[in-house]
Motif scaffolding. Structure first.
Motif, mmCIF file in Angstrom:
data_model
loop_
_atom_site.group_PDB
_atom_site.id
_atom_site.type_symbol
_atom_site.label_atom_id
_atom_site.label_comp_id
_atom_site.label_asym_id
_atom_site.label_seq_id
_atom_site.Cartn_x
_atom_site.Cartn_y
_atom_site.Cartn_z
ATOM 1 N N HIS A 66 0.837 -1.195 0.000
ATOM 2 C CA HIS A 66 0.000 0.000 0.000
ATOM 3 C C HIS A 66 0.876 1.250 0.000
ATOM 4 C CE1 HIS A 66 0.777 -1.120 4.194
ATOM 5 N NE2 HIS A 66 0.718 0.177 4.465
ATOM 6 N N SER A 67 0.296 2.361 -0.419
ATOM 7 C CA SER A 67 1.069 3.601 -0.477
ATOM 8 C C SER A 67 1.237 4.181 0.921
ATOM 9 C CB SER A 67 0.406 4.615 -1.412
ATOM 10 O OG SER A 67 -0.865 4.955 -0.923
ATOM 11 N N TRP A 68 2.390 4.807 1.118
ATOM 12 C CA TRP A 68 2.703 5.495 2.370
ATOM 13 C C TRP A 68 3.656 6.607 2.005
ATOM 14 C CZ3 TRP A 68 6.716 4.377 6.557
ATOM 15 C CH2 TRP A 68 6.363 4.974 7.771
ATOM 16 N N CYS A 72 5.706 2.954 -1.436
ATOM 17 C CA CYS A 72 4.825 1.856 -1.038
ATOM 18 C C CYS A 72 5.527 0.988 -0.017
ATOM 19 C CB CYS A 72 4.464 0.992 -2.252
ATOM 20 S SG CYS A 72 3.324 1.812 -3.382
ATOM 21 N N ASP A 75 3.814 -4.356 5.453
ATOM 22 C CA ASP A 75 4.204 -4.644 6.831
ATOM 23 C C ASP A 75 4.321 -6.144 7.074
ATOM 24 O OD1 ASP A 75 3.951 -1.897 8.199
ATOM 25 O OD2 ASP A 75 2.063 -2.084 7.100
ATOM 26 N N GLY A 111 7.972 8.485 10.409
ATOM 27 C CA GLY A 111 7.232 8.519 9.154
ATOM 28 C C GLY A 111 8.113 8.691 7.936
#
Length: 166
Positions: A66-68, A72, A75, A111
């Motif tokens: 998923h994008s972050w 991407c 986890d 982050g």
């Protein structure tokens, strides 16, 4: 003797049980490495998973890719490093790097918009481990963990340049 009626759900349950190995609830299987990435981009995710040591090292996927921030990630949990992630700067670069242990704890805390995305695998440097990051608000950065100190420090801006020149 009549025809026995079986619900569709019961039939699917039997068929799934015949052809697939069950996985404990809440734990994804290793075959899901890179799931969520387009099929032609899964190979780099699988390669990064294998480079770090697979399930023994990082455990199993907890979610799909998923994008972050500007990239991407996927986890992982349950392996030697407990919590970790595979991260890809830009999502479609074909570059995927594992971020594990205290390095991952640091990245998760500050982050990706601050630290950026890894530019390589974690590697030995002097008396510890380092991993290069870029693309975050801090610019090019190093995450460093000394063997004697045991905790991660971010080194960026002029301090990073000084370390690299030594």
């Amino acid at each position: 003797m009549g025809i026995r009626r079986v619900s569709l759900r019961a039939l699917i349950t039997v068929l799934v049980g015949m052809f697939f190995v069950s996985v404990p609830v809440g734990v994804a299987s290793a075959t899901e490495v890179g799931s969520g990435a387009s099929w032609n981009w899964r190979a780099p995710w699988i390669d990064a998973y294998n480079r770090i040591g697979g399930a023994a090292a990082v455990g199993y996927a907890e979610n799909t890719v998923h994008s972050w921030a500007r990239g991407c990630l996927q986890d992982y949990g349950g392996g030697q490093y407990v919590d970790s992630a595979l991260m890809s700067p830009g999502c479609t670069t074909g570059r995927v790097y594992p971020v594990v242990g205290q390095h991952w704890q640091f990245v998760a805390a500050v982050g990706a918009s601050t630290i950026g995305y890894p530019q390589n695998d974690s590697h030995r440097w002097g008396a510890g481990w380092t991993q290069d990051f870029d693309g975050g608000g801090w610019g090019p950065s190093l995450l460093m963990r000394g063997d004697a100190v045991g905790r991660v420090h971010a080194v960026h801006t002029g301090f990073r340049d000084y370390y690299l020149s030594q």
